[in-house]
Motif scaffolding. Structure first.
Motif, PDB file in Angstrom:
ATOM      1  N   LEU A   1       0.845  -1.194   0.000  1.00 38.16           N
ATOM      2  CA  LEU A   1       0.000   0.000   0.000  1.00 38.16           C
ATOM      3  C   LEU A   1       0.880   1.243   0.000  1.00 38.16           C
ATOM      4  CD1 LEU A   1      -2.845   1.313   0.259  1.00 38.16           C
ATOM      5  CD2 LEU A   1      -2.489   1.292   2.739  1.00 38.16           C
ATOM      6  N   VAL A   2       0.548   2.212  -0.855  1.00 39.42           N
ATOM      7  CA  VAL A   2       1.230   3.508  -0.866  1.00 39.42           C
ATOM      8  C   VAL A   2       0.186   4.581  -0.564  1.00 39.42           C
ATOM      9  CG1 VAL A   2       2.568   5.180  -2.206  1.00 39.42           C
ATOM     10  CG2 VAL A   2       2.953   2.721  -2.525  1.00 39.42           C
ATOM     11  N   ILE A   3       0.459   5.398   0.454  1.00 39.07           N
ATOM     12  CA  ILE A   3      -0.443   6.481   0.832  1.00 39.07           C
ATOM     13  C   ILE A   3       0.100   7.765   0.225  1.00 39.07           C
ATOM     14  CG2 ILE A   3      -1.524   7.730   2.733  1.00 39.07           C
ATOM     15  CD1 ILE A   3      -1.177   5.219   4.433  1.00 39.07           C
ATOM     16  N   ILE A   4      -0.692   8.364  -0.661  1.00 33.28           N
ATOM     17  CA  ILE A   4      -0.256   9.465  -1.505  1.00 33.28           C
ATOM     18  C   ILE A   4      -0.917  10.769  -1.082  1.00 33.28           C
ATOM     19  CG2 ILE A   4      -0.419  10.366  -3.879  1.00 33.28           C
ATOM     20  CD1 ILE A   4      -0.064   7.472  -4.826  1.00 33.28           C
ATOM     21  N   ASN A   5      -0.131  11.839  -1.095  1.00 31.32           N
ATOM     22  CA  ASN A   5      -0.629  13.154  -0.704  1.00 31.32           C
ATOM     23  C   ASN A   5      -1.373  13.809  -1.861  1.00 31.32           C
ATOM     24  OD1 ASN A   5      -0.986  15.301   1.042  1.00 31.32           O
ATOM     25  ND2 ASN A   5       0.949  16.273   0.510  1.00 31.32           N
ATOM     26  N   LYS A   6      -2.661  14.106  -1.656  1.00 31.32           N
ATOM     27  CA  LYS A   6      -3.455  14.735  -2.706  1.00 31.32           C
ATOM     28  C   LYS A   6      -2.934  16.135  -3.008  1.00 31.32           C
ATOM     29  CE  LYS A   6      -8.153  15.971  -4.057  1.00 31.32           C
ATOM     30  NZ  LYS A   6      -9.556  16.158  -3.637  1.00 31.32           N
ATOM     31  N   GLY A   7      -2.948  16.478  -4.292  1.00 29.08           N
ATOM     32  CA  GLY A   7      -2.477  17.791  -4.704  1.00 29.08           C
ATOM     33  C   GLY A   7      -0.995  17.822  -4.978  1.00 29.08           C
TER      34      GLY A   7
ATOM     35  N   GLU B   1      -0.390   1.308  -9.478  1.00 29.76           N
ATOM     36  CA  GLU B   1      -1.473   0.335  -9.646  1.00 29.76           C
ATOM     37  C   GLU B   1      -1.136  -0.663 -10.758  1.00 29.76           C
ATOM     38  OE1 GLU B   1      -4.411  -0.024  -8.020  1.00 29.76           O
ATOM     39  OE2 GLU B   1      -4.386   1.741  -6.708  1.00 29.76           O
ATOM     40  N   ALA B   2      -0.456  -0.183 -11.809  1.00 31.94           N
ATOM     41  CA  ALA B   2      -0.047  -1.067 -12.903  1.00 31.94           C
ATOM     42  C   ALA B   2       0.967  -2.102 -12.424  1.00 31.94           C
ATOM     43  CB  ALA B   2       0.542  -0.257 -14.053  1.00 31.94           C
ATOM     44  N   ASN B   3       1.663  -1.789 -11.334  1.00 28.21           N
ATOM     45  CA  ASN B   3       2.638  -2.719 -10.751  1.00 28.21           C
ATOM     46  C   ASN B   3       2.032  -3.531  -9.610  1.00 28.21           C
ATOM     47  OD1 ASN B   3       5.701  -2.376 -11.727  1.00 28.21           O
ATOM     48  ND2 ASN B   3       4.657  -0.405 -11.934  1.00 28.21           N
ATOM     49  N   GLY B   4       0.702  -3.506  -9.525  1.00 27.13           N
ATOM     50  CA  GLY B   4       0.021  -4.325  -8.530  1.00 27.13           C
ATOM     51  C   GLY B   4       0.071  -3.780  -7.120  1.00 27.13           C
ATOM     52  N   ILE B   5       0.343  -2.474  -6.976  1.00 31.42           N
ATOM     53  CA  ILE B   5       0.453  -1.864  -5.650  1.00 31.42           C
ATOM     54  C   ILE B   5      -0.772  -0.995  -5.392  1.00 31.42           C
ATOM     55  CG2 ILE B   5       1.824  -0.349  -4.166  1.00 31.42           C
ATOM     56  CD1 ILE B   5       4.259  -1.063  -5.934  1.00 31.42           C
ATOM     57  N   LYS B   6      -1.481  -1.267  -4.312  1.00 31.84           N
ATOM     58  CA  LYS B   6      -2.649  -0.476  -3.943  1.00 31.84           C
ATOM     59  C   LYS B   6      -2.229   0.936  -3.529  1.00 31.84           C
ATOM     60  CE  LYS B   6      -6.103  -3.538  -4.060  1.00 31.84           C
ATOM     61  NZ  LYS B   6      -7.388  -3.325  -4.751  1.00 31.84           N
ATOM     62  N   THR B   7      -3.085   1.914  -3.820  1.00 29.30           N
ATOM     63  CA  THR B   7      -2.804   3.300  -3.444  1.00 29.30           C
ATOM     64  C   THR B   7      -4.023   3.930  -2.770  1.00 29.30           C
ATOM     65  OG1 THR B   7      -3.511   4.128  -5.618  1.00 29.30           O
ATOM     66  CG2 THR B   7      -1.158   3.649  -5.333  1.00 29.30           C
ATOM     67  N   LEU B   8      -3.747   4.805  -1.809  1.00 34.03           N
ATOM     68  CA  LEU B   8      -4.768   5.640  -1.179  1.00 34.03           C
ATOM     69  C   LEU B   8      -4.329   7.085  -1.351  1.00 34.03           C
ATOM     70  CD1 LEU B   8      -5.729   4.162   2.330  1.00 34.03           C
ATOM     71  CD2 LEU B   8      -7.285   4.665   0.449  1.00 34.03           C
ATOM     72  N   VAL B   9      -5.181   7.927  -1.896  1.00 34.36           N
ATOM     73  CA  VAL B   9      -4.864   9.345  -2.055  1.00 34.36           C
ATOM     74  C   VAL B   9      -5.623  10.114  -0.975  1.00 34.36           C
ATOM     75  CG1 VAL B   9      -4.912  11.338  -3.592  1.00 34.36           C
ATOM     76  CG2 VAL B   9      -4.525   9.045  -4.528  1.00 34.36           C
ATOM     77  N   LEU B  10      -4.884  10.749  -0.082  1.00 34.16           N
ATOM     78  CA  LEU B  10      -5.486  11.438   1.054  1.00 34.16           C
ATOM     79  C   LEU B  10      -5.034  12.890   1.120  1.00 34.16           C
ATOM     80  CD1 LEU B  10      -5.038   8.705   3.828  1.00 34.16           C
ATOM     81  CD2 LEU B  10      -6.933   8.988   2.208  1.00 34.16           C
ATOM     82  N   ASP B  11      -5.907  13.750   1.628  1.00 36.92           N
ATOM     83  CA  ASP B  11      -5.616  15.179   1.776  1.00 36.92           C
ATOM     84  C   ASP B  11      -5.470  15.493   3.259  1.00 36.92           C
ATOM     85  OD1 ASP B  11      -5.292  17.860   1.381  1.00 36.92           O
ATOM     86  OD2 ASP B  11      -7.127  18.147   0.232  1.00 36.92           O
TER      87      ASP B  11
END
Length: 323
Positions: free
Chosen positions: A121-127, A137-147
């Motif tokens: 899982l990768v937690i990504i900063n929105k903006g 995601e293409a590499n099979g890794i889940k992502t969450l985009v959070l602000d």
């Protein structure tokens, strides 16, 4: 002497036996279903701040974050041992994360370094880092985009991160603690509605901060009026508006707060020199030295779970005895 069993009696016994057998099978089946969850059941289904439904089939074991703002909330909800990668950052970093592998600077995240951490899982900063989503995601890794900008964002994301770690109670307690600290600060200051202006100073010039900015949201939490409210924002930054000396003089704020990016000592020296001009000196807040420089560690990037400290800091500028 044995009694002869008739055909009708035999049929009755058979019916009873069949009913008992069916009930036994049903009870056995029910016991099996409660002991093992369905194989396709999700650990959590989370709607992130891009409106995507992210399905986690199990608790993540390896998490990478692209913003240091996520580290302390994760630690607070029991997720410190799950983090295997984080960005470089000049802001405060919890001890548990200092020796973790870096995935690059906040504005220059290296996708290959993320993948090398083998996260689930990768937690990504929105903006800032949404462009990473498709590749990961293409590499099979889940992502969450959070602000994590405003205080409301922080409370929402604490709850979200508690879903990721599976410790809902810790998330609820953390939010409760923050709310109580902010309420305590507000109880220590007068409830008058101060009129404030928030100027953001960088080497590129000045802008005006609106309600959606960090300082703007803190001022609103204190019940103060941002004199720039309703101003048309910049095209590429909805939380800021163009600076105008003429408009500032017309708005005549009681208090001016200055946020900054860059070396604070140099910015402060430049601002104080600029404020010697006649237009600036026509504003009572400037003449009467009600101009306050806010610390970058709380007001440049999101203070995260330190929002109560940001509220206290701003309150103490105006009311030094606030606790």
């Amino acid at each position: 002497m044995l009694q002869k069993i008739g055909d009708d009696d035999m049929k009755g016994y058979v019916k009873i036996l069949l009913v008992v057998m069916v009930l036994g099978l049903l009870l056995a089946g029910c016991g099996k279903d409660t002991a093992k969850p369905a194989e396709n059941a999700n650990y959590a289904v989370i709607t992130d701040d891009m409106g995507r439904q992210v399905e986690l089939t199990k608790k993540p074991a390896r998490i990478v974050v692209t913003s240091a703002s996520f580290l302390e909330p994760l630690e607070a909800v029991g997720g410190a041992e799950l983090v295997v990668g984080r960005p470089d950052s000049k802001t405060r970093m919890p001890d548990f994360a200092k020796e973790l592998p870096s995935v690059g600077k906040v504005y220059q995240i290296d996708t290959e370094k993320i993948i090398a951490c083998q996260p689930d899982l990768v937690i990504i900063n929105k903006g800032m880092n949404e462009k990473l989503v498709n590749t990961l995601e293409a590499n099979g890794i889940k992502t969450l985009v959070l602000d994590m900008k405003s205080y409301e964002d922080v409370k929402r994301e604490v709850s979200t991160l508690a879903m990721v770690t599976g410790d809902k109670e810790k998330g609820e307690q953390l939010i409760k603690n923050m709310e109580e600290k902010i309420a305590a600060v507000k109880a220590q200051i007068p409830q008058d509605k101060r009129r404030v202006s928030i100027i953001h100073s960088t080497s590129q010039g000045l802008t005006v901060q609106l309600e959606g900015s960090i300082a703007g949201s803190v001022a609103a939490m204190l019940g103060w009026e941002n004199v720039a409210s309703g101003t048309k924002p910049l095209e590429k930054n909805p939380d800021a508006a163009p600076y105008s000396m003429e408009t500032l003089v017309e708005q005549n704020p009681e208090i001016i707060f200055v946020t900054s990016m860059g070396k604070l000592s140099a910015i402060r020296a430049s601002m104080e020199e600029t404020m010697q001009g006649p237009a600036w000196q026509s504003i009572p807040a400037v003449r009467e030295k009600r101009v306050y420089y806010l610390p970058q560690e709380l007001f440049l990037l999101s203070p995260g779970i330190h929002y109560p400290e940001a509220v206290e800091t701003m309150a103490k500028c105006v009311y030094p005895d606030a606790k």
